[in-house]
Write a protein that holds these residues in place. Structure first.
Motif, PDB file in Angstrom:
ATOM      1  N   LEU A 139      12.909  57.279  24.908  1.00 34.63           N
ATOM      2  CA  LEU A 139      12.819  56.725  26.262  1.00 34.63           C
ATOM      3  C   LEU A 139      11.809  55.580  26.325  1.00 34.63           C
ATOM      4  O   LEU A 139      11.273  55.265  27.383  1.00 34.63           O
ATOM      5  N   SER A 140      11.543  54.944  25.189  1.00 32.29           N
ATOM      6  CA  SER A 140      10.546  53.873  25.158  1.00 32.29           C
ATOM      7  C   SER A 140      11.028  52.637  25.907  1.00 32.29           C
ATOM      8  O   SER A 140      12.230  52.413  26.078  1.00 32.29           O
ATOM      9  N   ARG A 141      10.051  51.872  26.404  1.00 31.01           N
ATOM     10  CA  ARG A 141      10.320  50.613  27.121  1.00 31.01           C
ATOM     11  C   ARG A 141      11.209  50.833  28.345  1.00 31.01           C
ATOM     12  O   ARG A 141      12.253  50.211  28.488  1.00 31.01           O
ATOM     13  N   ASN A 142      10.795  51.732  29.220  1.00 37.58           N
ATOM     14  CA  ASN A 142      11.571  51.998  30.430  1.00 37.58           C
ATOM     15  C   ASN A 142      10.706  52.032  31.686  1.00 37.58           C
ATOM     16  O   ASN A 142      11.181  52.456  32.743  1.00 37.58           O
ATOM     17  N   ALA A 143       9.464  51.584  31.578  1.00 32.81           N
ATOM     18  CA  ALA A 143       8.543  51.553  32.721  1.00 32.81           C
ATOM     19  C   ALA A 143       8.367  52.924  33.352  1.00 32.81           C
ATOM     20  O   ALA A 143       8.242  53.063  34.576  1.00 32.81           O
ATOM     21  N   ILE A 144       8.348  53.955  32.521  1.00 31.43           N
ATOM     22  CA  ILE A 144       8.154  55.327  33.006  1.00 31.43           C
ATOM     23  C   ILE A 144       6.666  55.571  33.246  1.00 31.43           C
ATOM     24  O   ILE A 144       5.836  55.218  32.404  1.00 31.43           O
ATOM     25  N   ASN A 145       6.319  56.176  34.380  1.00 33.25           N
ATOM     26  CA  ASN A 145       4.928  56.515  34.647  1.00 33.25           C
ATOM     27  C   ASN A 145       4.725  58.025  34.579  1.00 33.25           C
ATOM     28  O   ASN A 145       5.665  58.787  34.345  1.00 33.25           O
ATOM     29  N   GLU A 146       3.494  58.454  34.833  1.00 35.94           N
ATOM     30  CA  GLU A 146       3.178  59.880  34.672  1.00 35.94           C
ATOM     31  C   GLU A 146       3.889  60.764  35.688  1.00 35.94           C
ATOM     32  O   GLU A 146       4.172  61.939  35.400  1.00 35.94           O
ATOM     33  N   ASP A 147       4.194  60.242  36.860  1.00 42.69           N
ATOM     34  CA  ASP A 147       4.881  61.053  37.864  1.00 42.69           C
ATOM     35  C   ASP A 147       6.331  61.344  37.479  1.00 42.69           C
ATOM     36  O   ASP A 147       6.895  62.365  37.885  1.00 42.69           O
ATOM     37  N   MET A 148       6.932  60.447  36.724  1.00 47.24           N
ATOM     38  CA  MET A 148       8.324  60.639  36.316  1.00 47.24           C
ATOM     39  C   MET A 148       8.448  61.651  35.180  1.00 47.24           C
ATOM     40  O   MET A 148       9.500  62.265  35.002  1.00 47.24           O
ATOM     41  N   LEU A 149       7.385  61.808  34.396  1.00 50.73           N
ATOM     42  CA  LEU A 149       7.464  62.672  33.214  1.00 50.73           C
ATOM     43  C   LEU A 149       7.886  64.093  33.563  1.00 50.73           C
ATOM     44  O   LEU A 149       8.677  64.707  32.856  1.00 50.73           O
ATOM     45  N   THR A 150       7.331  64.610  34.636  1.00 53.75           N
ATOM     46  CA  THR A 150       7.566  66.022  34.969  1.00 53.75           C
ATOM     47  C   THR A 150       9.019  66.326  35.314  1.00 53.75           C
ATOM     48  O   THR A 150       9.434  67.488  35.290  1.00 53.75           O
ATOM     49  N   THR A 151       9.807  65.283  35.620  1.00 53.14           N
ATOM     50  CA  THR A 151      11.210  65.503  36.003  1.00 53.14           C
ATOM     51  C   THR A 151      12.162  65.484  34.825  1.00 53.14           C
ATOM     52  O   THR A 151      13.313  65.946  34.959  1.00 53.14           O
ATOM     53  N   PHE A 152      11.748  64.968  33.673  1.00 53.06           N
ATOM     54  CA  PHE A 152      12.684  64.739  32.572  1.00 53.06           C
ATOM     55  C   PHE A 152      12.930  65.968  31.690  1.00 53.06           C
ATOM     56  O   PHE A 152      14.020  66.151  31.176  1.00 53.06           O
ATOM     57  N   PHE A 153      11.932  66.804  31.459  1.00 55.70           N
ATOM     58  CA  PHE A 153      11.990  67.725  30.324  1.00 55.70           C
ATOM     59  C   PHE A 153      12.057  69.219  30.633  1.00 55.70           C
ATOM     60  O   PHE A 153      11.909  70.025  29.700  1.00 55.70           O
ATOM     61  N   PRO A 154      12.270  69.663  31.879  1.00 52.66           N
ATOM     62  CA  PRO A 154      12.224  71.120  32.126  1.00 52.66           C
ATOM     63  C   PRO A 154      13.190  71.937  31.284  1.00 52.66           C
ATOM     64  O   PRO A 154      12.847  73.046  30.846  1.00 52.66           O
ATOM     65  N   ASN A 155      14.417  71.431  31.026  1.00 51.82           N
ATOM     66  CA  ASN A 155      15.420  72.229  30.306  1.00 51.82           C
ATOM     67  C   ASN A 155      15.619  71.807  28.850  1.00 51.82           C
ATOM     68  O   ASN A 155      16.472  72.366  28.173  1.00 51.82           O
ATOM     69  N   LEU A 156      14.871  70.833  28.383  1.00 54.78           N
ATOM     70  CA  LEU A 156      15.100  70.321  27.023  1.00 54.78           C
ATOM     71  C   LEU A 156      14.336  71.157  26.007  1.00 54.78           C
ATOM     72  O   LEU A 156      13.490  70.662  25.262  1.00 54.78           O
ATOM     73  N   THR A 157      14.661  72.418  25.950  1.00 50.51           N
ATOM     74  CA  THR A 157      13.938  73.327  25.055  1.00 50.51           C
ATOM     75  C   THR A 157      14.267  73.089  23.583  1.00 50.51           C
ATOM     76  O   THR A 157      13.516  73.514  22.708  1.00 50.51           O
ATOM     77  N   SER A 158      15.384  72.400  23.311  1.00 46.63           N
ATOM     78  CA  SER A 158      15.781  72.154  21.927  1.00 46.63           C
ATOM     79  C   SER A 158      15.167  70.869  21.377  1.00 46.63           C
ATOM     80  O   SER A 158      15.273  70.591  20.172  1.00 46.63           O
ATOM     81  N   LEU A 159      14.522  70.057  22.211  1.00 49.04           N
ATOM     82  CA  LEU A 159      14.017  68.742  21.806  1.00 49.04           C
ATOM     83  C   LEU A 159      12.923  68.881  20.747  1.00 49.04           C
ATOM     84  O   LEU A 159      11.977  69.663  20.901  1.00 49.04           O
ATOM     85  N   GLU A 160      13.065  68.075  19.648  1.00 48.51           N
ATOM     86  CA  GLU A 160      12.092  68.107  18.556  1.00 48.51           C
ATOM     87  C   GLU A 160      11.342  66.789  18.406  1.00 48.51           C
ATOM     88  O   GLU A 160      10.208  66.774  17.927  1.00 48.51           O
TER      89      GLU A 160
END
Length: 682
Positions: A139-160
């Motif tokens: 997700l590099s180079r997408n102007a993501i800030n710290e507030d957006m982080l919490t919405t992306f990964f709740p179900n991505l338990t398989s992510l390595e």
């Protein structure tokens, strides 16, 4: 028999074509322009606005980078149930349907680098929740800030693997990476992170690699990532690195805190597996010699989980609390060390690579009590050294291969300091006022000379700027030198190289031959690189024409021409690179230049700086005016042209002489007869 041969030839050609077809991966193109190789579809730079639907349904990798795909709907990937790698880099992607991954095989690898995810990040985060098999996400180079982080990964338990480089994240807390319990590698470099809340990474129990380089972190306090193996903190503003004080075993193997503001050696975990520690470009030094260590301490107030903890750290000697016996690589170059504690280097018994250059050390001890016998690389350059201690006659540095002592203040070295370094291959003594021993050197009268003879392992030697005259022929006797740099010295000749002439491959004599004329390089038959620049040489050494040089540096001399008359001369045939600028070439004698420039294999890096002299005017050889070229043609016409030019003048003078003779013929004849008239006898 001919028929049999013909059929054998056909079979061979068929087999060859079939092999090339297989090796080429059955490469062909789809109607949309995608290149298909095996089960991979390359759809880059095709100006696509949507995912192509004309590809084979069994493709496993789809690369749609650098297109104009701005959205991803439910049916975009429905056709490709076996897709496991999807790349959508640089597509201005800002919208993704909630069910984009619902009916597919759920890709394992997804790259969304350099898009506009921040515009509708909630929709994209909801779509990602259905990608339950995702293991690799960019997700590099997408102007993501710290507030957006919490919405992306709740179900991505398989992510390595997760890449969040080049975003606008400023701080991290416990909610930033919730749910990523299987994450092994996390990259957050080139953000604006200035604060990391204690416990942010505690839930990432499988995290092995963490990259926080190029951020704004001021310190690392209470470091407690016990499972982490590699940590990159380079290019931050870190002044302190303080690990948790307990007996828990840390798995840390590589730590990079280079290019920061460290004031003290980092306080490492007591039990770890560190083999590489990079601390260059900081402000570290030791202070126990300058202050009373019993009264020099700092109290750290650690706040976390609604609790406070005060930890006292003794600043001068706490580095010894950590076990450094497994450390293999240590780089503390470009700091402010003016001394090293007596128990600092001896504790590193496995050390093989050590960089101490660009510090303020005045003395250094190479004896066995100070340096481990496993050392193979040692850089002490630019450290203000004026003294090297060494125990004779034996040495523990029998494995040392690289030693750099350049740019110091050394005037004396132990005479036999290098004689027992049996593996020494590269030695740099440049810019130290030393002298070299020879056979004729008196042991009593020349205690300060350094003996380099009979070091059979020595191949690379740099003696630039040592004030050497090198008039002895046996100073390198018994060596196997292949690369030698004696630039910026005052050489009387190159006779000192007679013992090494046949072995030398690279030789630098820059700014060392001001008073040397008629240089003979005929014995240097192995030479491939030669630097004789900055020497005011007026005549090109003709002995070079028969060498197979690949690189030749002639810049900043006083050459007027180079005796190249044919592209088939040995030098021209072997030459790859030549430097020619800042000479006094004659604009009317540039036939050699035409030969060099017409050769496709010869590179002239400074061709734009090459000038020539015409009537005391210097001009670029690439932009010679037509008038100069025309004048040079007349000047270079030779004897025949001179004869043609002088013939009209000669004819004019001859005609004038005949006319004068005829004009004065009668009066002169009469006068002549009158003057010599005598009586004749009968």
């Amino acid at each position: 028999m001919a028929i049999v041969s013909f059929w054998c030839l056909l079979i061979y050609m068929y087999a060859l074509l079939h092999w090339r077809y297989i090796a080429d991966g059955a490469k062909h193109f789809s109607p949309s322009g995608c290149q298909l190789v095996s089960k991979v579809a390359h759809c880059r730079y095709l100006q696509l606005t949507s995912i192509p639907q004309d590809l084979p349904s069994d493709i496993q990798e789809l690369l749609v980078d650098h297109n104009n795909v701005k959205s991803l709907d439910e049916e975009s990937l429905l056709r490709y149930p076996e897709l496991n790698n999807l790349s959508l880099k640089s597509n201005h992607l800002g919208h993704k349907d909630l069910n984009a991954f619902m009916d597919t095989s759920k890709p394992e690898s997804l790259s969304l680098q350099n898009n506009t995810i921040f515009t509708k990040y909630t929709l994209i985060s909801l779509a990602l929740r259905s990608a339950l098999s995702l293991r690799w996400l960019d997700l590099s180079r997408n102007a993501i800030n710290e507030d957006m982080l919490t919405t992306f990964f709740p179900n991505l338990t398989s992510l390595e693997y997760l890449n969040l480089d080049n975003n606008v994240i400023m701080r991290l807390d416990k909610s930033s990476f919730e749910g990523l319990r299987n994450l092994k590698e996390l990259s957050l470099q080139r953000n604006y992170i200035y604060e990391i809340e204690i416990g942010t990474f505690d839930n990432l129990v499988n995290l092995k690699t963490l990259n926080l380089a190029f951020n704004l972190l001021p310190c690392i306090v209470d470091f407690g990532l016990t499972k982490l193996q590699m940590l990159n903190l380079s290019y931050n503003q870190i002044e302190w690195f303080f690990s948790r004080e307990d007996d828990i075993e840390f798995q840390l193997q590589k730590l990079d805190i280079s290019h920061n503001q460290l004031l003290f050696f980092p306080f490492l975990p007591q039990n770890h597996h560190l083999h590489t520690l990079l601390l260059s470009d900081n402000k570290m030094k030791f202070y126990s010699k300058h202050f009373d260590k019993n009264s020099s301490f700092a109290d750290f107030l650690i706040l976390g989980n609604n609790q406070s903890q005060i930890t006292t750290v003794y600043l001068w000697d706490n580095f010894t609390l950590s076990n450094l016996s497994n450390l293999n690589v240590l780089d503390i170059s470009r700091n402010q060390f003016d001394y090293l504690p007596a128990n600092f280097l001896p504790a590193m018994t496995s050390m093989s690579y050590l960089k101490l250059n660009w510090n303020c050390l005045e003395t250094f001890d190479l004896s066995s009590k100070h340096i481990t016998s496993n050392l193979t690389f040692l850089d002490l350059s630019n450290s203000r050294l004026s003294e090297i201690s060494f125990e004779e006659p034996s040495s523990n540095l029998h494995q040392l291969r690289y030693l750099n002592l350049s740019q110091n203040r050394l005037q004396e070295l132990p005479r036999q300091i290098f004689s027992t370094m049996n593996s020494l291959s590269t030695l740099d003594l440049s810019y130290n006022l030393i002298s070299l021993c020879s056979t004729s050197t008196s042991i009593v009268g020349h205690q300060n000379c350094v003996d380099l003879r009979n070091i059979q392992s020595l191949e690379y030697l740099r003696l630039s700027g040592c004030g050497l005259q090198l008039d002895k022929q046996d100073i390198f006797l018994g060596t196997t030198l292949t690369h030698l740099d004696v630039s910026y010295n005052q050489l009387k000749s190159i006779d000192f190289l007679q013992n090494s002439a046949n072995m030398l491959k690279c030789l630098s004599l820059r700014n060392s031959l001001y008073s040397v004329n008629n240089i003979d390089f005929s014995k240097f038959q192995s030479l491939t690189s030669l630097d004789i620049s900055e020497n005011n040489i007026t005549t090109f050494p003709r002995s070079l024409m028969d060498l197979n040089l690949q690189c030749l540096d002639l810049h900043e001399n006083k050459l007027t021409s180079i005796p190249i008359s044919s592209p088939y001369q040995p030098l021209v045939k072997s030459l790859n690179t030549i430097y020619l600028s800042r000479n006094s070439f004659d604009c009317c004698k540039l036939s050699w230049y035409d030969i060099l420039t017409t050769s496709n294999s010869i590179n002239i890096p400074d061709v734009k700086q090459i000038t020539c002299n015409f009537s005391h005017n210097y001009m670029s050889v690439q932009e010679l005016p037509e008038s100069v070229i025309h004048s040079c043609h007349w000047r270079n016409g030779g004897t025949l042209l001179s004869l043609v030019l002088s013939l009209p003048t000669c004819l004019t003078l001859l005609v004038a002489f005949i006319l004068l003779f005829l004009l004065f013929k009668q009066p002169l004849l009469k006068k002549f007869k009158k003057h010599f008239r005598t009586s004749s006898s009968y």
